[in-house]
Design a protein around this motif. Structure first.
Motif, PDB file in Angstrom:
ATOM      1  N   GLY A 148      19.896 -18.566  11.856  1.00 30.14           N
ATOM      2  CA  GLY A 148      18.964 -17.475  12.116  1.00 30.14           C
ATOM      3  C   GLY A 148      18.485 -16.826  10.830  1.00 30.14           C
ATOM      4  O   GLY A 148      18.529 -17.436   9.752  1.00 30.14           O
ATOM      5  N   PHE A 149      18.060 -15.579  10.931  1.00 27.09           N
ATOM      6  CA  PHE A 149      17.600 -14.855   9.747  1.00 27.09           C
ATOM      7  C   PHE A 149      17.856 -13.368   9.907  1.00 27.09           C
ATOM      8  O   PHE A 149      18.039 -12.848  11.012  1.00 27.09           O
ATOM      9  N   TYR A 150      17.867 -12.703   8.757  1.00 25.43           N
ATOM     10  CA  TYR A 150      17.932 -11.238   8.706  1.00 25.43           C
ATOM     11  C   TYR A 150      16.858 -10.816   7.717  1.00 25.43           C
ATOM     12  O   TYR A 150      16.800 -11.337   6.595  1.00 25.43           O
ATOM     13  N   ARG A 151      15.997  -9.894   8.108  1.00 24.75           N
ATOM     14  CA  ARG A 151      14.925  -9.477   7.209  1.00 24.75           C
ATOM     15  C   ARG A 151      14.826  -7.959   7.178  1.00 24.75           C
ATOM     16  O   ARG A 151      15.213  -7.272   8.129  1.00 24.75           O
ATOM     17  N   ASN A 152      14.312  -7.463   6.083  1.00 31.25           N
ATOM     18  CA  ASN A 152      13.924  -6.047   6.020  1.00 31.25           C
ATOM     19  C   ASN A 152      12.552  -5.945   5.378  1.00 31.25           C
ATOM     20  O   ASN A 152      12.160  -6.778   4.550  1.00 31.25           O
ATOM     21  N   ARG A 153      11.811  -4.930   5.799  1.00 26.57           N
ATOM     22  CA  ARG A 153      10.396  -4.820   5.421  1.00 26.57           C
ATOM     23  C   ARG A 153      10.075  -3.366   5.126  1.00 26.57           C
ATOM     24  O   ARG A 153      10.544  -2.451   5.814  1.00 26.57           O
ATOM     25  N   LEU A 154       9.273  -3.149   4.085  1.00 33.50           N
ATOM     26  CA  LEU A 154       8.767  -1.820   3.743  1.00 33.50           C
ATOM     27  C   LEU A 154       7.276  -1.950   3.470  1.00 33.50           C
ATOM     28  O   LEU A 154       6.855  -2.792   2.681  1.00 33.50           O
ATOM     29  N   VAL A 155       6.482  -1.124   4.133  1.00 28.23           N
ATOM     30  CA  VAL A 155       5.030  -1.141   3.957  1.00 28.23           C
ATOM     31  C   VAL A 155       4.563   0.269   3.609  1.00 28.23           C
ATOM     32  O   VAL A 155       4.818   1.221   4.366  1.00 28.23           O
ATOM     33  N   VAL A 156       3.911   0.403   2.477  1.00 30.22           N
ATOM     34  CA  VAL A 156       3.344   1.679   2.029  1.00 30.22           C
ATOM     35  C   VAL A 156       1.826   1.553   2.057  1.00 30.22           C
ATOM     36  O   VAL A 156       1.275   0.613   1.465  1.00 30.22           O
ATOM     37  N   THR A 157       1.156   2.469   2.730  1.00 27.40           N
ATOM     38  CA  THR A 157      -0.294   2.372   2.910  1.00 27.40           C
ATOM     39  C   THR A 157      -0.972   3.683   2.536  1.00 27.40           C
ATOM     40  O   THR A 157      -0.509   4.767   2.922  1.00 27.40           O
ATOM     41  N   ALA A 158      -2.069   3.561   1.802  1.00 24.58           N
ATOM     42  CA  ALA A 158      -2.942   4.703   1.515  1.00 24.58           C
ATOM     43  C   ALA A 158      -4.337   4.362   2.008  1.00 24.58           C
ATOM     44  O   ALA A 158      -4.815   3.236   1.830  1.00 24.58           O
ATOM     45  N   TYR A 159      -4.995   5.328   2.659  1.00 24.83           N
ATOM     46  CA  TYR A 159      -6.341   5.130   3.210  1.00 24.83           C
ATOM     47  C   TYR A 159      -7.215   6.298   2.788  1.00 24.83           C
ATOM     48  O   TYR A 159      -6.781   7.465   2.789  1.00 24.83           O
ATOM     49  N   THR A 160      -8.473   5.993   2.462  1.00 21.99           N
ATOM     50  CA  THR A 160      -9.442   7.057   2.202  1.00 21.99           C
ATOM     51  C   THR A 160     -10.831   6.570   2.578  1.00 21.99           C
ATOM     52  O   THR A 160     -11.106   5.359   2.543  1.00 21.99           O
ATOM     53  N   ASN A 161     -11.720   7.509   2.953  1.00 18.95           N
ATOM     54  CA  ASN A 161     -13.087   7.117   3.286  1.00 18.95           C
ATOM     55  C   ASN A 161     -14.083   8.171   2.830  1.00 18.95           C
ATOM     56  O   ASN A 161     -13.713   9.266   2.374  1.00 18.95           O
ATOM     57  N   SER A 162     -15.351   7.828   2.944  1.00 23.66           N
ATOM     58  CA  SER A 162     -16.411   8.697   2.442  1.00 23.66           C
ATOM     59  C   SER A 162     -16.677   9.894   3.339  1.00 23.66           C
ATOM     60  O   SER A 162     -17.499  10.753   2.988  1.00 23.66           O
ATOM     61  N   GLU A 163     -16.000   9.994   4.484  1.00 21.90           N
ATOM     62  CA  GLU A 163     -16.079  11.181   5.329  1.00 21.90           C
ATOM     63  C   GLU A 163     -15.012  12.208   4.981  1.00 21.90           C
ATOM     64  O   GLU A 163     -14.934  13.260   5.611  1.00 21.90           O
ATOM     65  N   GLY A 164     -14.164  11.886   4.016  1.00 21.08           N
ATOM     66  CA  GLY A 164     -13.133  12.821   3.580  1.00 21.08           C
ATOM     67  C   GLY A 164     -11.771  12.596   4.194  1.00 21.08           C
ATOM     68  O   GLY A 164     -10.823  13.346   3.890  1.00 21.08           O
ATOM     69  N   GLN A 165     -11.622  11.586   5.047  1.00 14.40           N
ATOM     70  CA  GLN A 165     -10.307  11.294   5.602  1.00 14.40           C
ATOM     71  C   GLN A 165      -9.445  10.621   4.543  1.00 14.40           C
ATOM     72  O   GLN A 165      -9.874   9.660   3.885  1.00 14.40           O
ATOM     73  N   ALA A 166      -8.233  11.121   4.356  1.00  9.28           N
ATOM     74  CA  ALA A 166      -7.309  10.558   3.375  1.00  9.28           C
ATOM     75  C   ALA A 166      -5.897  10.658   3.937  1.00  9.28           C
ATOM     76  O   ALA A 166      -5.437  11.758   4.266  1.00  9.28           O
ATOM     77  N   LEU A 167      -5.233   9.513   4.066  1.00  6.70           N
ATOM     78  CA  LEU A 167      -3.908   9.460   4.678  1.00  6.70           C
ATOM     79  C   LEU A 167      -3.017   8.521   3.881  1.00  6.70           C
ATOM     80  O   LEU A 167      -3.496   7.611   3.206  1.00  6.70           O
ATOM     81  N   HIS A 168      -1.721   8.723   3.978  1.00  7.99           N
ATOM     82  CA  HIS A 168      -0.769   7.751   3.443  1.00  7.99           C
ATOM     83  C   HIS A 168       0.476   7.770   4.315  1.00  7.99           C
ATOM     84  O   HIS A 168       0.788   8.763   4.984  1.00  7.99           O
ATOM     85  N   GLY A 169       1.183   6.644   4.329  1.00  4.68           N
ATOM     86  CA  GLY A 169       2.375   6.557   5.156  1.00  4.68           C
ATOM     87  C   GLY A 169       3.237   5.376   4.768  1.00  4.68           C
ATOM     88  O   GLY A 169       2.796   4.458   4.064  1.00  4.68           O
ATOM     89  N   THR A 170       4.476   5.411   5.236  1.00  2.00           N
ATOM     90  CA  THR A 170       5.453   4.374   4.946  1.00  2.00           C
ATOM     91  C   THR A 170       6.120   3.927   6.237  1.00  2.00           C
ATOM     92  O   THR A 170       6.503   4.755   7.059  1.00  2.00           O
ATOM     93  N   VAL A 171       6.248   2.616   6.411  1.00  2.00           N
ATOM     94  CA  VAL A 171       6.924   2.035   7.566  1.00  2.00           C
ATOM     95  C   VAL A 171       8.043   1.140   7.068  1.00  2.00           C
ATOM     96  O   VAL A 171       7.841   0.341   6.147  1.00  2.00           O
ATOM     97  N   VAL A 172       9.225   1.276   7.661  1.00  2.00           N
ATOM     98  CA  VAL A 172      10.339   0.393   7.325  1.00  2.00           C
ATOM     99  C   VAL A 172      10.907  -0.215   8.603  1.00  2.00           C
ATOM    100  O   VAL A 172      10.843   0.383   9.679  1.00  2.00           O
TER     101      VAL A 172
END
Length: 465
Positions: A148-172
């Motif tokens: 089988g397998f064992y895995r771990n994952r980390l995703v860091v995301t930043a988003y921005t747009n020309s309407e002024g929306q700006a977000l960031h987040g982390t998923v593990v």
């Protein structure tokens, strides 16, 4: 490993400004910067044979100008790579066909509050931590062969747009998936969670071994409709299929979904939610269009309430986006990605010996006069999306139930079954009390799935046909 959201936010803003300057006018522009750390330990023949890890940065730029849309991405994130991304996306948008389905950019909106902060130790865990749990799994399997397998994952995301929306987040997320094998049978166990501490390699290995031993020397039975107890591992397939084909906003507006909003399509015991905020399944709090994701009630007490939408399908349906846009949602439609079938009572199960896996499954088995206990579905394919008729195979253990007792193992069977019809009013005879999380092998999706006792499941033949 540190999720440097500040640096990724700065990169997103820099690319946004460069693209707006290059394209000119009143173009809509958004940028997503994502870092994914994925680490994996594989084991076979009861020993670890591979440790791999990757770190990938991806910058995605989308421009809508003069009624046309272009999207490009790059993993070359130095100054030259980002400049090339802007240059080719600006060139592409001028040559792209008209995009009448464009629904505009997301406006400023805050993120919902999750029940807990991401566990960075899980996301950045090294091979030693994974090996400890793999060893516990293999030791619990004993004289049988483990893989089988064992895995771990980390995703860091930043988003921005020309309407002024700006977000960031982390998923593990961490996930373990394994089998135990005898000469003639195998047993599987798997689980995922936001925290490595929730995963018990020893318990999962013992479960796989018990199922493998109980599956030896299976017998053939006649095809037909049988009452079934589907274990959580099989129910996870049911939930992913319902989400991908049914609770999909694009499919609904195009008329290929079984969903009829506001109707009693399911048994009153069935409540389905898509929930990135609580429970063991890890999920992002915003989508690729910068729309926040909140808890979405798909079915309540058997009545279908909602489907997942991105901005395009929401515009077509005259509703608002639910925050389910993804890289392919414009083509394939938006779908739930953290779907949960609400358990009867959310209790931690008591481990028991034998193929029933846990006390929640055992309690459902005890109510069956004659039927089948099914561990897994495999190779499921859609035959009719309007009724959501699926065909597939059982896997990793099937047993005959007689008078509330598991009596003998059964050879794998092919089934052909409408999933919604199996869950229709009067057809759900019981739902388990525990909904563990499972990670999909085919994408960043998860399902929280209790066991199900169903009045009927249509088996059409043996595994060979």
């Amino acid at each position: 490993m540190s999720p440097d959201t500040g640096a990724r936010t700065e990169t997103a803003e820099r690319v946004l400004e460069a693209a707006r300057t290059a394209v000119g006018g009143s173009a809509d522009v958004d940028v997503t910067v994502e870092h994914e750390h994925l680490a994996l330990t594989r084991f076979a023949n009861s020993y670890i044979h591979q440790n791999v890890a990757s770190d990938t940065d991806t910058v995605t730029l989308r421009i809508h100008a003069d009624g046309r849309t272009a999207v490009n991405a790059t993993t070359v994130t130095d100054d030259a790579g980002l400049a090339a991304l802007v240059e080719r996306t600006v060139a592409a948008v001028r040559l792209s066909p008209a995009d009448p389905g464009w629904a505009g950019l997301s406006s400023r909106a805050p993120l919902p509050v999750a029940s807990a902060e991401p566990d960075l130790a899980t996301g950045g865990a090294g091979p030693e931590a994974r090996a400890e749990q793999v060893k516990a799994y293999v030791d619990a399997v004993g004289d049988l062969t483990a893989a089988g397998f064992y895995r771990n994952r980390l995703v860091v995301t930043a988003y921005t747009n020309s309407e002024g929306q700006a977000l960031h987040g982390t998923v593990v997320e961490a996930a373990i998936d394994g089998i135990a094998k005898t000469a003639s049978s195998d047993g599987a166990s798997r689980q995922a969670s936001r925290r490595m501490s929730d995963l018990n390699g020893a318990a999962l290995g013992a479960r796989a071994a018990a199922k493998a031993l109980a599956s030896r020397d299976p017998v053939e039975i006649e095809p037909g409709e049988y009452e079934v107890v589907l274990e959580p591992t099989a129910v996870s397939d049911v939930l992913w299929v319902l989400g991908g084909y049914g609770f999909n906003g694009k499919s609904l507006t195009e008329g290929t979904s079984f969903v009829r909003l506001g109707e009693q399509q399911f048994d009153p015991s069935v409540s389905l939610v898509d929930d990135p905020l609580s429970g063991p399944a890890a999920g992002p709090l915003f989508d690729s269009e910068g729309t926040p994701r909140d808890r979405l009630e798909l079915v309540r007490d058997g009545v279908t309430r909602a489907v997942a939408h991105d901005r395009r399908s929401a515009r077509e349906a005259g509703v608002t986006s639910t925050g389910h846009a993804g890289a392919s949602s414009a083509v394939e439609g938006a779908e739930p990605i953290n779907v949960r079938l609400e358990p009867t009572v959310d209790l931690t199960p008591t481990e028991v010996e034998g193929p029933a896996a846990d006390s929640s499954v055992q309690a459902l088995v005890a109510q069956v006069r004659r039927g089948l206990l099914v561990t897994d579905h495999w190779y499921t394919r859609c035959l009719d999306p309007r009724r959501l008729v699926m065909t597939g195979l059982t896997r990793n253990g099937v047993w005959l139930i007689e008078n509330g007792e598991i009596t003998r193992p059964v050879k794998n069977l092919r089934f052909t079954q409408s999933y919604p019809e199996a869950l229709a009013p009067g057809r759900v005879l019981g739902i388990g009390t525990h909904a563990p999380a499972f990670a999909s092998k085919y994408g960043a999706y998860s399902a929280m799935a209790p066991a199900l006792r169903l009045a009927g499941w249509n088996f059409t033949g043996g595994a060979s046909g």
